[in-house]
Each structure stands twice: as structure tokens, then as C-alpha cells.
Design a protein around this motif. Structure first.
Motif, PDB file in Angstrom:
ATOM      1  N   ASN A  33      -3.915  -1.738   2.933  1.00  0.00           N
ATOM      2  CA  ASN A  33      -3.418  -0.949   1.498  1.00  0.00           C
ATOM      3  C   ASN A  33      -3.085  -0.214   0.769  1.00  0.00           C
TER       4      ASN A  33
ATOM      5  N   ALA B 137      -1.991   5.226  -2.462  1.00  0.00           N
ATOM      6  CA  ALA B 137      -0.749   6.063  -1.882  1.00  0.00           C
ATOM      7  C   ALA B 137      -1.932   7.348  -1.646  1.00  0.00           C
TER       8      ALA B 137
ATOM      9  N   LEU C 128       5.736   9.450  -7.784  1.00  0.00           N
ATOM     10  CA  LEU C 128       5.355   7.572  -7.452  1.00  0.00           C
ATOM     11  C   LEU C 128       4.152   7.456  -9.092  1.00  0.00           C
TER      12      LEU C 128
ATOM     13  N   SER D 297       0.118   3.943  -7.216  1.00  0.00           N
ATOM     14  CA  SER D 297       1.290   3.685  -6.289  1.00  0.00           C
ATOM     15  C   SER D 297      -0.148   3.086  -4.839  1.00  0.00           C
ATOM     16  N   THR D 298       0.526   2.430  -4.041  1.00  0.00           N
ATOM     17  CA  THR D 298       0.168   2.227  -2.303  1.00  0.00           C
ATOM     18  C   THR D 298       0.781   2.598  -1.758  1.00  0.00           C
TER      19      THR D 298
ATOM     20  N   ARG E  96       2.379   0.657   0.394  1.00  0.00           N
ATOM     21  CA  ARG E  96       3.160   0.403   0.930  1.00  0.00           C
ATOM     22  C   ARG E  96       4.589   0.776  -0.095  1.00  0.00           C
ATOM     23  N   ASP E  97       4.452   1.142  -0.911  1.00  0.00           N
ATOM     24  CA  ASP E  97       5.009   1.832  -2.106  1.00  0.00           C
ATOM     25  C   ASP E  97       5.550   3.382  -1.496  1.00  0.00           C
TER      26      ASP E  97
ATOM     27  N   MET F 134       7.666   2.280   1.594  1.00  0.00           N
ATOM     28  CA  MET F 134       9.492   1.608   0.614  1.00  0.00           C
ATOM     29  C   MET F 134      10.157   3.328   0.808  1.00  0.00           C
ATOM     30  N   VAL F 135       9.738   3.869   0.085  1.00  0.00           N
ATOM     31  CA  VAL F 135      10.583   5.483  -0.563  1.00  0.00           C
ATOM     32  C   VAL F 135      10.495   5.976   0.612  1.00  0.00           C
TER      33      VAL F 135
END
Length: 125
Positions: free
Chosen positions: A65, A68, A78, A82-83, A85-86, A89-90
Motif C-alpha cells: 500500500n 498515492a 485526495l 493518501s495511499t 488503497r485510497d 477506492m475512489v
């Protein structure tokens, strides 16, 4: 692209496939907008499934992870910490929106109406 860092020939393959798909989809849309929207709705459903599986692998620790990429943070607005994973998700949420829009458009065509005649219902994203 920022995370995977594909090689030039992988990028060329993606561009070639996109070129073939674009032309096939264009012709398909001319023949049947109803079918074309439904097909994209199903493609988006597959994308949602793929992103869900990706998230499971992230959560298990099988995929790192990482932070980002800046381009994703800027595009999706974001938080700076943020990573990956974030981002996933979006992106998955965006794919869900595209799925809903395309199935809605196909339903309108199935009813024999045009999209301009059928605004999205209240509360529809």
C-alpha cells in the motif's frame, strides 16, 4: 500507470487494443446504442469486481500500500497522505457511477426513448 511503470511495448499494446476497441465500439453504437451502453455497464461491473479483488490483496498485504501518486491526489482531490488503497477506492466508486449511468442509458434506449427525453431521476448519481 505511475505505480506499474509499464514498458514502452506494454504501452504500445494498450494503445493498439484501445484503437481496436474504440472503432468496434463506435460501429456497435451506431448499430445499437442500447447494446453499446449495456455492454459498457457490464464492463464497468467487471472493473468494480477487479478493483474489489485488488483491495482484498492490498488488505492481505500481498500488494504494498504505497503512497498515492501525485497525479492521483491532484485528480481525485485526495488528502496529501493518501495511499494506493485510497486511490483504488475512489476509482472503484467512479466505475460504479459509470456502470449505473450506462445501464440507465441502455434502459432508456430499451424503452424506445432518447436520452435527451429522460433526465436522470432525482438522487441518481
Amino acid at each position: 500507470m505511475e505505480v506499474a511503470k509499464p514498458k514502452w511495448y506494454e504501452r504500445a499494446l494498450v494503445i493498439a487494443v484501445q484503437g481496436v476497441f474504440f472503432n468496434a465500439y463506435f460501429l456497435g453504437y451506431l448499430m445499437s446504442p442500447k447494446f453499446a451502453h449495456r455492454m459498457v455497464g457490464y464492463l464497468e461491473e467487471e472493473a468494480i469486481h477487479s478493483y474489489t479483488e485488488f483491495l482484498k490483496e492490498l488488505d492481505k498485504g500481498n500488494i504494498q500500500n504505497v503512497p498515492a501518486p501525485a497525479i492521483a491526489i491532484d485528480y481525485w482531490q485526495l488528502p496529501s497522505d493518501s495511499t494506493l488503497r485510497d486511490v483504488v477506492m475512489v476509482v472503484r466508486a467512479d466505475e460504479a457511477h459509470h456502470r449505473d449511468v450506462n445501464h440507465f442509458a441502455s434502459d432508456i434506449h430499451y424503452q424506445g426513448r432518447e436520452l435527451r427525453e429522460a433526465p436522470a431521476p432525482i438522487g441518481y448519481h
